[in-house]
Scaffold this motif. Structure first.
Motif, PDB file in Angstrom:
ATOM      1  N   ASP A 132       0.773  -1.247   0.000  1.00 23.07           N
ATOM      2  CA  ASP A 132       0.000   0.000   0.000  1.00 23.07           C
ATOM      3  C   ASP A 132       0.803   1.296   0.000  1.00 23.07           C
ATOM      4  O   ASP A 132       0.221   2.364   0.009  1.00 23.07           O
ATOM      5  N   CYS A 133       2.126   1.223   0.038  1.00 22.38           N
ATOM      6  CA  CYS A 133       2.941   2.439   0.076  1.00 22.38           C
ATOM      7  C   CYS A 133       3.670   2.585  -1.247  1.00 22.38           C
ATOM      8  O   CYS A 133       4.426   1.695  -1.647  1.00 22.38           O
ATOM      9  N   TYR A 134       3.462   3.718  -1.900  1.00 21.88           N
ATOM     10  CA  TYR A 134       4.069   3.943  -3.209  1.00 21.88           C
ATOM     11  C   TYR A 134       5.131   5.038  -3.172  1.00 21.88           C
ATOM     12  O   TYR A 134       5.718   5.369  -4.190  1.00 21.88           O
ATOM     13  N   GLU A 135       5.385   5.590  -1.992  1.00 23.86           N
ATOM     14  CA  GLU A 135       6.334   6.695  -1.870  1.00 23.86           C
ATOM     15  C   GLU A 135       7.774   6.226  -1.668  1.00 23.86           C
ATOM     16  O   GLU A 135       8.700   7.024  -1.851  1.00 23.86           O
ATOM     17  N   LEU A 136       7.965   4.968  -1.278  1.00 26.90           N
ATOM     18  CA  LEU A 136       9.297   4.394  -1.128  1.00 26.90           C
ATOM     19  C   LEU A 136       9.391   3.165  -2.017  1.00 26.90           C
ATOM     20  O   LEU A 136       8.455   2.351  -2.028  1.00 26.90           O
ATOM     21  N   PRO A 137      10.477   3.013  -2.757  1.00 23.49           N
ATOM     22  CA  PRO A 137      10.646   1.762  -3.517  1.00 23.49           C
ATOM     23  C   PRO A 137      10.613   0.575  -2.542  1.00 23.49           C
ATOM     24  O   PRO A 137      11.218   0.626  -1.466  1.00 23.49           O
ATOM     25  N   VAL A 138       9.910  -0.474  -2.916  1.00 28.93           N
ATOM     26  CA  VAL A 138       9.665  -1.573  -1.978  1.00 28.93           C
ATOM     27  C   VAL A 138      10.946  -2.243  -1.489  1.00 28.93           C
ATOM     28  O   VAL A 138      10.991  -2.703  -0.343  1.00 28.93           O
ATOM     29  N   HIS A 139      11.995  -2.274  -2.305  1.00 30.07           N
ATOM     30  CA  HIS A 139      13.225  -2.924  -1.836  1.00 30.07           C
ATOM     31  C   HIS A 139      13.874  -2.177  -0.674  1.00 30.07           C
ATOM     32  O   HIS A 139      14.626  -2.753   0.099  1.00 30.07           O
ATOM     33  N   THR A 140      13.550  -0.894  -0.512  1.00 32.56           N
ATOM     34  CA  THR A 140      14.126  -0.130   0.593  1.00 32.56           C
ATOM     35  C   THR A 140      13.531  -0.543   1.936  1.00 32.56           C
ATOM     36  O   THR A 140      14.126  -0.268   2.978  1.00 32.56           O
ATOM     37  N   LEU A 141      12.388  -1.204   1.915  1.00 29.14           N
ATOM     38  CA  LEU A 141      11.805  -1.716   3.157  1.00 29.14           C
ATOM     39  C   LEU A 141      12.711  -2.782   3.764  1.00 29.14           C
ATOM     40  O   LEU A 141      12.830  -2.882   4.988  1.00 29.14           O
ATOM     41  N   ASP A 142      13.369  -3.570   2.907  1.00 27.16           N
ATOM     42  CA  ASP A 142      14.343  -4.550   3.393  1.00 27.16           C
ATOM     43  C   ASP A 142      15.523  -3.845   4.052  1.00 27.16           C
ATOM     44  O   ASP A 142      16.048  -4.324   5.058  1.00 27.16           O
ATOM     45  N   TRP A 143      15.942  -2.719   3.497  1.00 28.37           N
ATOM     46  CA  TRP A 143      17.043  -1.965   4.092  1.00 28.37           C
ATOM     47  C   TRP A 143      16.670  -1.539   5.515  1.00 28.37           C
ATOM     48  O   TRP A 143      17.470  -1.660   6.438  1.00 28.37           O
ATOM     49  N   GLY A 144      15.466  -1.013   5.652  1.00 25.61           N
ATOM     50  CA  GLY A 144      15.015  -0.562   6.970  1.00 25.61           C
ATOM     51  C   GLY A 144      14.891  -1.708   7.957  1.00 25.61           C
ATOM     52  O   GLY A 144      15.314  -1.593   9.112  1.00 25.61           O
ATOM     53  N   LEU A 145      14.328  -2.825   7.506  1.00 30.62           N
ATOM     54  CA  LEU A 145      14.158  -3.973   8.387  1.00 30.62           C
ATOM     55  C   LEU A 145      15.514  -4.556   8.784  1.00 30.62           C
ATOM     56  O   LEU A 145      15.727  -4.917   9.951  1.00 30.62           O
ATOM     57  N   ASP A 146      16.440  -4.617   7.847  1.00 34.89           N
ATOM     58  CA  ASP A 146      17.787  -5.096   8.166  1.00 34.89           C
ATOM     59  C   ASP A 146      18.465  -4.178   9.182  1.00 34.89           C
ATOM     60  O   ASP A 146      19.146  -4.651  10.104  1.00 34.89           O
ATOM     61  N   TYR A 147      18.290  -2.876   9.021  1.00 38.86           N
ATOM     62  CA  TYR A 147      18.849  -1.932   9.989  1.00 38.86           C
ATOM     63  C   TYR A 147      18.269  -2.189  11.379  1.00 38.86           C
ATOM     64  O   TYR A 147      19.002  -2.234  12.369  1.00 38.86           O
ATOM     65  N   ILE A 148      16.951  -2.342  11.454  1.00 40.76           N
ATOM     66  CA  ILE A 148      16.294  -2.576  12.738  1.00 40.76           C
ATOM     67  C   ILE A 148      16.801  -3.867  13.383  1.00 40.76           C
ATOM     68  O   ILE A 148      17.109  -3.896  14.578  1.00 40.76           O
ATOM     69  N   LYS A 149      16.918  -4.912  12.596  1.00 40.64           N
ATOM     70  CA  LYS A 149      17.414  -6.189  13.136  1.00 40.64           C
ATOM     71  C   LYS A 149      18.835  -6.025  13.688  1.00 40.64           C
ATOM     72  O   LYS A 149      19.142  -6.537  14.764  1.00 40.64           O
ATOM     73  N   GLY A 150      19.678  -5.323  12.966  1.00 40.00           N
ATOM     74  CA  GLY A 150      21.038  -5.071  13.444  1.00 40.00           C
ATOM     75  C   GLY A 150      21.060  -4.227  14.704  1.00 40.00           C
ATOM     76  O   GLY A 150      21.816  -4.500  15.640  1.00 40.00           O
ATOM     77  N   PHE A 151      20.205  -3.217  14.746  1.00 45.92           N
ATOM     78  CA  PHE A 151      20.117  -2.352  15.915  1.00 45.92           C
ATOM     79  C   PHE A 151      19.666  -3.148  17.126  1.00 45.92           C
ATOM     80  O   PHE A 151      20.239  -3.021  18.217  1.00 45.92           O
ATOM     81  N   LEU A 152      18.646  -3.975  16.952  1.00 46.85           N
ATOM     82  CA  LEU A 152      18.151  -4.782  18.079  1.00 46.85           C
ATOM     83  C   LEU A 152      19.201  -5.786  18.548  1.00 46.85           C
ATOM     84  O   LEU A 152      19.377  -5.987  19.754  1.00 46.85           O
ATOM     85  N   ALA A 153      19.909  -6.395  17.602  1.00 48.09           N
ATOM     86  CA  ALA A 153      20.944  -7.351  17.983  1.00 48.09           C
ATOM     87  C   ALA A 153      22.056  -6.662  18.780  1.00 48.09           C
ATOM     88  O   ALA A 153      22.543  -7.205  19.776  1.00 48.09           O
ATOM     89  N   SER A 154      22.447  -5.465  18.371  1.00 47.03           N
ATOM     90  CA  SER A 154      23.521  -4.762  19.065  1.00 47.03           C
ATOM     91  C   SER A 154      23.060  -4.213  20.414  1.00 47.03           C
ATOM     92  O   SER A 154      23.870  -4.093  21.338  1.00 47.03           O
ATOM     93  N   SER A 155      21.777  -3.891  20.551  1.00 48.52           N
ATOM     94  CA  SER A 155      21.304  -3.336  21.817  1.00 48.52           C
ATOM     95  C   SER A 155      21.094  -4.420  22.875  1.00 48.52           C
ATOM     96  O   SER A 155      20.936  -4.113  24.046  1.00 48.52           O
ATOM     97  N   ARG A 156      21.100  -5.671  22.474  1.00 45.84           N
ATOM     98  CA  ARG A 156      20.940  -6.770  23.429  1.00 45.84           C
ATOM     99  C   ARG A 156      22.262  -7.250  23.994  1.00 45.84           C
ATOM    100  O   ARG A 156      22.291  -8.080  24.879  1.00 45.84           O
ATOM    101  N   ARG A 157      23.357  -6.772  23.452  1.00 47.24           N
ATOM    102  CA  ARG A 157      24.687  -7.223  23.903  1.00 47.24           C
ATOM    103  C   ARG A 157      25.078  -6.583  25.197  1.00 47.24           C
ATOM    104  O   ARG A 157      24.733  -5.593  25.611  1.00 47.24           O
TER     105      ARG A 157
END
Length: 157
Positions: A132-157
Motif C-alpha cells: 500500500d505504500c508507493y512513496e518508497l521503492p519496496v526494496h528499501t523496506l528490506d534496508w530498513g528492516l535489516d537496519y532494525i534487526k542489526g540495531f536490536l541485535a547490538s542493543s541486546r549485547r
C-alpha cells in the motif's frame, strides 16, 4: 536528564498502537538508510528525486503522526503520539544537537520501542507497506528492516 522506564511505557501500549508504530518505525528506518546511502554516494543509492520523495513522505508521517496508505490513513491515539514525540525530541537533541545524555536516552527509548513492537509486527508492517505504500521503492523496506534487526541485535549485547 531524568530516565524513564521506556520498556514499561511501550509495553503498556495496546497491540493496535504497536502495529501502527511498526509501520511508522519501518518507514522511518528505511528512510534513514535511504538518506545515508544517498549522502555517502553508495552504489545502491536512490536518485535524488526518489531520495527527496522518501524523506518528504517519512517526515510528513512522523510530524503529523498519520500514515496515508492506499484508501486508509493510519492515525495514532494521543498517548502513543505523545510518547513517540518524546522519543523524537530525544533524537533531535541527541543526534542533531549533539547532546550526549539525550543521545543515550534516545537509544534506550528506541530499543525499548522496537522490542515492544517485535519482529513479527515489523514483518507484518513490511507486507502492508509493500502492498500500500508507493512513496518508497519496496526494496528499501528490506534496508530498513535489516537496519532494525542489526540495531536490536547490538542493543541486546
Amino acid at each position: 536528564m531524568k530516565r524513564r522506564n521506556w520498556h514499561s511505557l511501550f509495553s503498556q501500549l495496546p497491540d493496535i498502537e504497536l502495529e501502527k508504530l511498526a509501520v511508522l518505525r519501518l518507514l522511518e528506518c528505511s528512510n534513514g538508510v535511504i538518506q545515508h546511502q544517498f549522502r555517502d554516494g553508495h552504489d545502491d543509492a536512490l536518485s535524488p528525486e526518489e531520495t527527496r520523495e522518501a524523506m518528504a513522505f517519512s517526515m510528513h508521517c512522523i510530524k503529523t503522526m498519520e500514515i496515508p496508505l492506499g484508501d486508509e490513513v493510519i492515525r495514532f491515539n494521543e498517548e502513543t503520539a505523545d510518547l513517540f514525540q518524546d522519543v523524537r525530541t530525544l533524537y533531535v537533541n541527541g543526534m542533531k544537537r549533539n547532546d550526549p545524555a539525550a543521545r543515550e536516552e534516545f537509544f534506550l527509548a528506541s530499543s525499548a520501542n522496537l522490542q515492544a513492537i517485535g519482529l513479527a509486527r515489523l514483518e507484518q508492517a513490511k507486507r502492508r507497506l509493500f502492498n500500500d505504500c508507493y512513496e518508497l521503492p519496496v526494496h528499501t523496506l528490506d534496508w530498513g528492516l535489516d537496519y532494525i534487526k542489526g540495531f536490536l541485535a547490538s542493543s541486546r549485547r
